[in-house]
Design a protein around this motif. Structure first.
Motif, PDB file in Angstrom:
ATOM      1  N   GLY A  66      42.216  34.397  40.109  1.00 39.39           N
ATOM      2  CA  GLY A  66      42.222  35.259  38.941  1.00 39.39           C
ATOM      3  C   GLY A  66      41.146  34.951  37.917  1.00 39.39           C
ATOM      4  N   GLU A  67      40.303  33.957  38.205  1.00 37.49           N
ATOM      5  CA  GLU A  67      39.271  33.574  37.238  1.00 37.49           C
ATOM      6  C   GLU A  67      38.319  34.723  36.935  1.00 37.49           C
ATOM      7  OE1 GLU A  67      35.941  30.004  36.672  1.00 37.49           O
ATOM      8  OE2 GLU A  67      36.740  30.463  38.664  1.00 37.49           O
ATOM      9  N   PHE A  68      38.040  35.545  37.960  1.00 30.54           N
ATOM     10  CA  PHE A  68      37.114  36.665  37.778  1.00 30.54           C
ATOM     11  C   PHE A  68      37.813  38.019  37.945  1.00 30.54           C
ATOM     12  CE2 PHE A  68      34.397  33.112  39.174  1.00 30.54           C
ATOM     13  CZ  PHE A  68      33.531  33.061  38.095  1.00 30.54           C
ATOM     14  N   ALA A  69      39.094  38.034  37.707  1.00 30.94           N
ATOM     15  CA  ALA A  69      39.847  39.287  37.800  1.00 30.94           C
ATOM     16  C   ALA A  69      39.269  40.321  36.837  1.00 30.94           C
ATOM     17  CB  ALA A  69      41.321  39.041  37.488  1.00 30.94           C
ATOM     18  N   GLY A  70      39.078  41.532  37.338  1.00 32.93           N
ATOM     19  CA  GLY A  70      38.537  42.599  36.514  1.00 32.93           C
ATOM     20  C   GLY A  70      37.020  42.614  36.443  1.00 32.93           C
ATOM     21  N   LYS A  71      36.356  41.621  37.034  1.00 29.95           N
ATOM     22  CA  LYS A  71      34.904  41.551  37.009  1.00 29.95           C
ATOM     23  C   LYS A  71      34.310  42.207  38.265  1.00 29.95           C
ATOM     24  CE  LYS A  71      34.679  39.125  33.216  1.00 29.95           C
ATOM     25  NZ  LYS A  71      34.147  39.713  31.960  1.00 29.95           N
ATOM     26  N   ARG A  72      33.194  42.888  38.056  1.00 32.55           N
ATOM     27  CA  ARG A  72      32.460  43.511  39.161  1.00 32.55           C
ATOM     28  C   ARG A  72      31.205  42.681  39.401  1.00 32.55           C
ATOM     29  NH1 ARG A  72      31.784  48.689  35.648  1.00 32.55           N
ATOM     30  NH2 ARG A  72      31.407  46.906  34.279  1.00 32.55           N
ATOM     31  N   VAL A  73      31.044  42.233  40.647  1.00 32.63           N
ATOM     32  CA  VAL A  73      29.974  41.293  40.968  1.00 32.63           C
ATOM     33  C   VAL A  73      29.127  41.852  42.107  1.00 32.63           C
ATOM     34  CG1 VAL A  73      29.416  38.949  41.720  1.00 32.63           C
ATOM     35  CG2 VAL A  73      31.437  39.350  40.283  1.00 32.63           C
ATOM     36  N   LEU A  74      27.820  41.788  41.945  1.00 32.70           N
ATOM     37  CA  LEU A  74      26.886  42.143  43.016  1.00 32.70           C
ATOM     38  C   LEU A  74      26.175  40.881  43.478  1.00 32.70           C
ATOM     39  CD1 LEU A  74      25.136  44.086  44.757  1.00 32.70           C
ATOM     40  CD2 LEU A  74      23.622  44.300  42.766  1.00 32.70           C
ATOM     41  N   ARG A  86      37.581  35.034  45.997  1.00 33.79           N
ATOM     42  CA  ARG A  86      38.730  34.154  45.772  1.00 33.79           C
ATOM     43  C   ARG A  86      39.111  34.105  44.304  1.00 33.79           C
ATOM     44  NH1 ARG A  86      35.802  30.707  49.114  1.00 33.79           N
ATOM     45  NH2 ARG A  86      35.519  29.145  47.469  1.00 33.79           N
ATOM     46  N   GLY A  87      38.126  34.337  43.437  1.00 35.37           N
ATOM     47  CA  GLY A  87      38.411  34.346  42.008  1.00 35.37           C
ATOM     48  C   GLY A  87      38.943  35.666  41.506  1.00 35.37           C
ATOM     49  N   GLY A  88      39.130  36.643  42.401  1.00 36.83           N
ATOM     50  CA  GLY A  88      39.747  37.901  42.015  1.00 36.83           C
ATOM     51  C   GLY A  88      38.787  39.004  41.627  1.00 36.83           C
ATOM     52  N   ALA A  89      37.472  38.782  41.814  1.00 38.60           N
ATOM     53  CA  ALA A  89      36.492  39.790  41.434  1.00 38.60           C
ATOM     54  C   ALA A  89      36.427  40.922  42.457  1.00 38.60           C
ATOM     55  CB  ALA A  89      35.108  39.157  41.297  1.00 38.60           C
ATOM     56  N   THR A  90      35.931  42.065  42.006  1.00 36.62           N
ATOM     57  CA  THR A  90      35.520  43.134  42.903  1.00 36.62           C
ATOM     58  C   THR A  90      34.064  42.858  43.250  1.00 36.62           C
ATOM     59  OG1 THR A  90      37.019  44.741  41.904  1.00 36.62           O
ATOM     60  CG2 THR A  90      35.122  45.611  43.122  1.00 36.62           C
ATOM     61  N   VAL A  91      33.793  42.642  44.524  1.00 32.79           N
ATOM     62  CA  VAL A  91      32.477  42.157  44.942  1.00 32.79           C
ATOM     63  C   VAL A  91      31.769  43.189  45.817  1.00 32.79           C
ATOM     64  CG1 VAL A  91      31.223  40.341  46.184  1.00 32.79           C
ATOM     65  CG2 VAL A  91      33.255  39.759  44.833  1.00 32.79           C
ATOM     66  N   ALA A  92      30.500  43.423  45.511  1.00 30.30           N
ATOM     67  CA  ALA A  92      29.626  44.215  46.373  1.00 30.30           C
ATOM     68  C   ALA A  92      28.539  43.290  46.893  1.00 30.30           C
ATOM     69  CB  ALA A  92      29.002  45.376  45.603  1.00 30.30           C
ATOM     70  N   ILE A  93      28.231  43.416  48.173  1.00 25.84           N
ATOM     71  CA  ILE A  93      27.161  42.625  48.769  1.00 25.84           C
ATOM     72  C   ILE A  93      26.148  43.570  49.389  1.00 25.84           C
ATOM     73  CG2 ILE A  93      28.573  40.579  49.204  1.00 25.84           C
ATOM     74  CD1 ILE A  93      28.914  41.500  52.090  1.00 25.84           C
ATOM     75  N   THR A  94      24.912  43.132  49.435  1.00 32.36           N
ATOM     76  CA  THR A  94      23.881  43.951  50.048  1.00 32.36           C
ATOM     77  C   THR A  94      22.990  43.090  50.920  1.00 32.36           C
ATOM     78  OG1 THR A  94      22.068  45.508  49.616  1.00 32.36           O
ATOM     79  CG2 THR A  94      22.340  43.707  48.063  1.00 32.36           C
ATOM     80  N   ALA A  95      22.544  43.672  52.029  1.00 33.02           N
ATOM     81  CA  ALA A  95      21.647  42.985  52.960  1.00 33.02           C
ATOM     82  C   ALA A  95      21.088  44.025  53.917  1.00 33.02           C
ATOM     83  CB  ALA A  95      22.381  41.882  53.726  1.00 33.02           C
TER      84      ALA A  95
END
Length: 266
Positions: free
Chosen positions: A12-20, A38-47
């Motif tokens: 939950g450390e990054f809950a509500g955060k959007r990360v690229l 694991r910290g609860g973020a919504t994560v987008a990755i690109t490659a």
């Protein structure tokens, strides 16, 4: 730190955060993306290519070394997530041959800049305005200790591009920190990723030695690592997570080195 050893403070450390996370499908980039998940973020990755392992991160297939690829990522992030709270510019690398300065053609110099500098410049230009509008955000540029300790044999242009990224990052922090955006750089030394492991195995096969001997030979090529081993991807990810977190809320415009003591100067 692995998923099985995740501490309670991570949840939950990054809950509500959007990360690229760029370059987020393998190596340190994957470890960074997994840490934010694991910290609860919504994560987008690109490659360029899809992840081999299943992930709950949103994948955007794009070559961010090109203007078209970077524009695609910006459009999809803004359309789908309405912006991001954290950008981790992890993508980069070198494919230049060994042989020193004489082997680095104009094309290889340009490729080094395209892969290691321009993705950050273009993505920041596309995504920073929405951060500034909100008055908050964190941008993390993943550098390399080679920006201070360059190896001339095969990564001359790569080291120069990372040095340019350092300069850009510092100037950007001076401009946007008063607007609520923190800009920080993280400089790893040798990271023992799967790709590095395969390289060490090839070295061992070529020299007719074992893995431990080839691994030590590679560390010796870097001038030695006082800690006695390379970084692990998850260790780099933990540093990035700290820099992105509220625990680092007063940190901007500076560099964090994680190299096991490789750089011999203070």
């Amino acid at each position: 730190m692995t998923p099985s050893t995740t501490s309670t403070k991570d949840v939950g450390e990054f809950a509500g955060k959007r990360v690229l996370v760029t370059g987020g499908t393998k190596g340190a980039g994957k470890a960074i993306a997994d840490r934010f998940l694991r910290g609860g973020a919504t994560v987008a990755i690109t490659a360029r290519s899809a992840p081999v392992e299943r992930t709950t991160a949103h994948f955007i297939q794009a070559d961010v070394s090109t203007p078209e690829g970077a524009s695609k990522v910006v459009r999809e992030i803004l359309d789908r997530f309405r912006g991001v709270d954290v950008i981790v510019h992890n993508v980069g690398g070198s494919s230049a041959p060994s042989g020193g300065f004489i082997t680095v053609t104009d094309e290889l110099w340009q490729q080094a800049m395209n892969e290691n500098l321009f993705p950050a410049v273009r993505l920041d230009r596309g995504l920073l305005p929405s951060m500034i509008e909100r008055g908050s955000g964190v941008i993390i540029h993943i550098l390399s200790i080679q920006r201070r300790l360059p190896l001339y044999d095969s990564t001359l242009a790569y080291a120069a591009a990372k040095a340019a990224l350092t300069n850009y990052s510092k100037a950007l922090s001076n401009e946007v920190s008063p607007k609520g955006i923190r800009v920080v750089t993280v400089s790893p030394g040798f990271v023992e990723t799967d790709a590095a492991t395969r390289m060490i195995e090839r070295m061992a096969e070529k020299d007719k030695s074992d893995y431990a001997t080839a691994r030590q030979a590679l560390m010796d090529m870097l001038g030695g690592i006082p800690l006695g081993r390379p970084n692990r991807p998850e260790e780099v990810a933990e540093l990035v997570a700290f820099v992105a977190s509220a625990r680092a809320s007063a940190i901007t415009g500076t560099e964090f080195v994680i190299d096991g003591g490789t750089i011999p100067t203070v």
